[in-house]
Write an enzyme that holds these catalytic residues in place. Structure first.
Site, PDB file in Angstrom:
ATOM      1  N   HIS A  26       0.892  -1.157   0.000  1.00 33.96           N
ATOM      2  CA  HIS A  26       0.000   0.000   0.000  1.00 33.96           C
ATOM      3  C   HIS A  26       0.932   1.208   0.000  1.00 33.96           C
ATOM      4  O   HIS A  26       1.428   1.618   1.052  1.00 33.96           O
ATOM      5  CB  HIS A  26      -0.893   0.023   1.247  1.00 33.96           C
ATOM      6  CG  HIS A  26      -1.726  -1.214   1.432  1.00 33.96           C
ATOM      7  ND1 HIS A  26      -2.839  -1.482   0.674  1.00 33.96           N
ATOM      8  CD2 HIS A  26      -1.615  -2.245   2.283  1.00 33.96           C
ATOM      9  CE1 HIS A  26      -3.379  -2.632   1.061  1.00 33.96           C
ATOM     10  NE2 HIS A  26      -2.652  -3.120   2.039  1.00 33.96           N
ATOM     11  N   ARG A  38     -14.379  -9.324   5.026  1.00 32.50           N
ATOM     12  CA  ARG A  38     -15.169  -8.298   5.706  1.00 32.50           C
ATOM     13  C   ARG A  38     -15.789  -7.323   4.711  1.00 32.50           C
ATOM     14  O   ARG A  38     -16.885  -6.818   4.914  1.00 32.50           O
ATOM     15  CB  ARG A  38     -14.294  -7.454   6.656  1.00 32.50           C
ATOM     16  CG  ARG A  38     -13.680  -8.165   7.811  1.00 32.50           C
ATOM     17  CD  ARG A  38     -13.050  -7.171   8.802  1.00 32.50           C
ATOM     18  NE  ARG A  38     -12.123  -6.219   8.194  1.00 32.50           N
ATOM     19  CZ  ARG A  38     -10.851  -6.479   7.924  1.00 32.50           C
ATOM     20  NH1 ARG A  38     -10.355  -7.671   8.174  1.00 32.50           N
ATOM     21  NH2 ARG A  38     -10.065  -5.565   7.386  1.00 32.50           N
ATOM     22  N   HIS A  57      -0.880 -12.334   4.197  1.00 31.44           N
ATOM     23  CA  HIS A  57      -0.723 -12.539   5.643  1.00 31.44           C
ATOM     24  C   HIS A  57      -0.962 -14.000   6.017  1.00 31.44           C
ATOM     25  O   HIS A  57      -0.039 -14.705   6.361  1.00 31.44           O
ATOM     26  CB  HIS A  57      -1.625 -11.622   6.488  1.00 31.44           C
ATOM     27  CG  HIS A  57      -1.425 -10.172   6.230  1.00 31.44           C
ATOM     28  ND1 HIS A  57      -0.192  -9.568   6.354  1.00 31.44           N
ATOM     29  CD2 HIS A  57      -2.276  -9.201   5.826  1.00 31.44           C
ATOM     30  CE1 HIS A  57      -0.300  -8.281   6.047  1.00 31.44           C
ATOM     31  NE2 HIS A  57      -1.556  -8.032   5.721  1.00 31.44           N
ATOM     32  N   ASP A  67       4.046  -4.337   2.184  1.00 29.59           N
ATOM     33  CA  ASP A  67       2.764  -3.974   2.785  1.00 29.59           C
ATOM     34  C   ASP A  67       2.688  -2.500   3.171  1.00 29.59           C
ATOM     35  O   ASP A  67       2.545  -1.650   2.312  1.00 29.59           O
ATOM     36  CB  ASP A  67       2.502  -4.890   3.978  1.00 29.59           C
ATOM     37  CG  ASP A  67       1.064  -4.799   4.481  1.00 29.59           C
ATOM     38  OD1 ASP A  67       0.287  -3.995   3.930  1.00 29.59           O
ATOM     39  OD2 ASP A  67       0.702  -5.516   5.433  1.00 29.59           O
TER      40      ASP A  67
END
Lengths: 409, 409
Positions: free
Chosen positions: A57, A205, A265, A316
């Site tokens: 990111h 989610r 992850h 990440d």
């Protein structure tokens, strides 16, 4: 044709002296071993395939060294992350990503998979012409790094919850809206040869289970698909409460656990999760420096590898941009977890870092030249450099045959 | 008098702009804050107290990147370590230690506690004139780093076992032989102003319990005393089997757990051990990169700090020489262990790294200049640099007022 002569290079898992690599349009067309340089060759020292950054990111780089004060808990980190996400503009992100991608390239990454969800305006309306995605592709071109742009479907703020105010710019309304934008984006990126378009589901989610199959079905079969999976125990608990299965099992039930999946992850898994990911030959993107920073825990990487999965590394949140530190931590954190040495072999660490065992005819010539006589590396067996070297030991990076020297140290 | 003007410097736990530090013979005689440089000042950028390397075995540097092949288990590491220990000569060790100490200085360490047990010839006979110890002191002088030479008592190969063949050069026969050599060595080191003599007990395995009190009683009260403590579970099991108590409790029973004790590692402790070390105000030397490399585990550092102990860092086997990586791991490994962020504050990490909260009148001027605008550090809060910077960000090291720039990157 451009030829590169490497004093030492990694080929088929071995370090071979005198390797001459011929390239055409940035791809390897020939490899001669045990040979001398010819007139006009680019002369290099010790050369290995470039590192693949399989999860980034880019904008999180703004948080580096800014979230450890006043207790520095996860929620403080998250609040500041959303504040940065909210403030991004296409021009600002082009400049920032250029700097971040340049840091990656100088550290030895030759490609980056950017997990990108800041694709709308802060109020949730679209940009006129994929402005944020074009900004990232421009940044990769400026930095000279290969970009796998993972445009991300992110439709809700949690199980049964709409997007929160600060998440509105991540949304596309529904899965069909995301798919339509994805296909239009692919056309819009045609003029960026270093950029390839992939896809991501933010997490179980953020997407309704009933939409998961639509994501998989709506994408061409060859397109890579990345998902954040089981980074923290709370995600598992919420998924179990809502659906009665783990995130991995939910993804599998909707056909997403295949060889094209990269599970990012995969820290907190059940034995069944491990078997599912392994049997599919999925890729597991371990992000050791981030997983340490966020207190996620140490995932079952050797168990996943034994079950049949492939391992990759990602920077990440970009608190650290150093592929060597990631490969070292990939091994060393397992030593802390299992209280024994020698969990992965050096060959397994090279493979996790670069997704290959060495240079091959037909591959792009993406490579890193490393100083084996630096203050850090002198004396080390070159095979063991993933445990020894650091970003400062990179003396050149080559992407698609184009060489650059690090800008600063 | 030499004066240094720092654009930003750490004083009493705060970063203060415009700090002018006056020195005399390498010691700080005055500190002015919020002031401009004067003619003749040495001008520096961001300056912090030098890092204290509280545990090193310099010759282990030879093992870096050479023990991870063929399974790379602990016993392979140990076999190769003994082979290197057996091959050391005074001239060879002077050269090697000069290189290792220079790497430390360039990374930001301004002092090193060398835990030194290779003090005899391979056959166990003494050198004529403390040749190995003088070689280390010469190396420190050449490298321009402060040396706390911890001459080590190492009398047996394990509980009830004589020294093994490869350990003979570590021995002094008995504790009285070691003490006699220690006192003679102190006189012999008088001509080395950067070197101070301390002492170490290798471990409770290597010294009979009845000799522990003799060690403490035979040394002047101000002399630092270091001991390897509970690095691996096997050490605890052997001590419990032989003596019915843990290593920490055995040391306490013989009067060694005091404020002058530095307990190295302290990875596997009982609650009582933690209370004993904390109540004494002992220093705990955490060696995060080594403890990861050797698969020791993650010790109870926050519990020790809360109980009253002080924390320090050590590079130990020198697989990594980077104080910033040690301070980052000190925090991040706790996050992995406890699965939460923000275990230590940045101030606690600075203190563990440098044994101080900032520059003070009366202290030696041992300092590090760090680049806050490097590819790694730009944007970070300067307080949070122990989690962000790396050795390559050090632009100058100052020991006793003498400044050097890193030789290589």
């Amino acid at each position: 044709m451009t030829a590169f002569h490497c004093a030492l290079a990694l080929v088929a898992g071995r370090f071979v002296p005198g390797v001459r690599i011929e390239t055409e349009d940035g791809a390897i067309t020939g490899i001669d071993q045990g040979t001398h340089a010819q007139a006009g060759d680019v002369q290099l020292t010790t050369v290995v395939p470039g590192f693949v950054n399989a999860h980034s990111h880019a904008f999180h780089r703004l948080l580096r060294g800014r979230t450890h004060d006043d207790g520095g808990d996860f929620w403080q980190w998250r609040t500041r992350m959303y504040a940065e996400a909210g403030a991004l503009t296409p021009d600002g992100y082009r400049d920032l990503a250029t700097r971040v991608f340049t840091e990656m390239r100088d550290a030895g990454y030759t490609s980056v998979a950017e997990f990108h969800y800041v694709h709308h305006r802060p109020d949730g309306t679209p940009y006129p012409a994929h402005d944020m995605e074009i900004a990232l592709a421009d940044a990769a071109a400026s930095a000279g790094i290969r970009l796998l742009l993972l445009d991300t479907v992110y439709l809700r703020g949690g199980v049964g919850a709409p997007l929160a105010e600060e998440q509105r710019r991540f949304g596309d309304g529904d899965v069909h809206g995301w798919l339509a934008r994805w296909h239009a984006l692919r056309d819009a990126l045609a003029g960026h040869p270093l950029t390839e378009l992939g896809a991501a589901v933010h997490s179980v989610r953020a997407v309704e289970p009933t939409d998961l199959a639509a994501v998989a079905a709506g994408l061409p079969a060859e397109v890579p698909l990345h998902v954040h999976v089981s980074e923290q125990p709370a995600e598992n608990e919420q998924c179990l409460a809502a659906h009665g299965v783990t995130p991995t099992q939910l993804l599998a039930a909707h056909g997403l656990v295949t060889e094209r999946l990269s599970a990012v992850h995969a820290t907190h898994l059940t034995d069944l999760d491990i078997q599912l990911l392994g049997a599919a030959g999925a890729t597991i993107v371990m992000c050791p420096t981030t997983e340490a920073d966020l207190g996620d825990g140490i995932g079952p990487a050797p168990e996943l590898l034994a079950a049949g999965a492939r391992l990759a590394i990602g920077s990440d949140q970009n608190a650290v941009i150093d592929p060597w530190e990631e490969t070292a931590r990939l091994e060393l954190d397992q030593r802390l977890r299992l209280q024994r040495r020698g969990v992965f072999s050096p060959a397994q660490l090279w493979r996790a870092g670069s997704a290959t065992d060495g240079f091959r005819v037909g591959d792009a010539f993406d490579a890193v030249e490393v100083d084996t006589g630096s203050t850090r590396t002198w004396g080390a067996d070159v095979h063991q450099l993933p445990l020894v070297a650091r970003s400062g030991d990179v003396t050149a990076t080559i992407v698609a045959g184009r060489m650059t020297r690090p800008q600063e140290r």
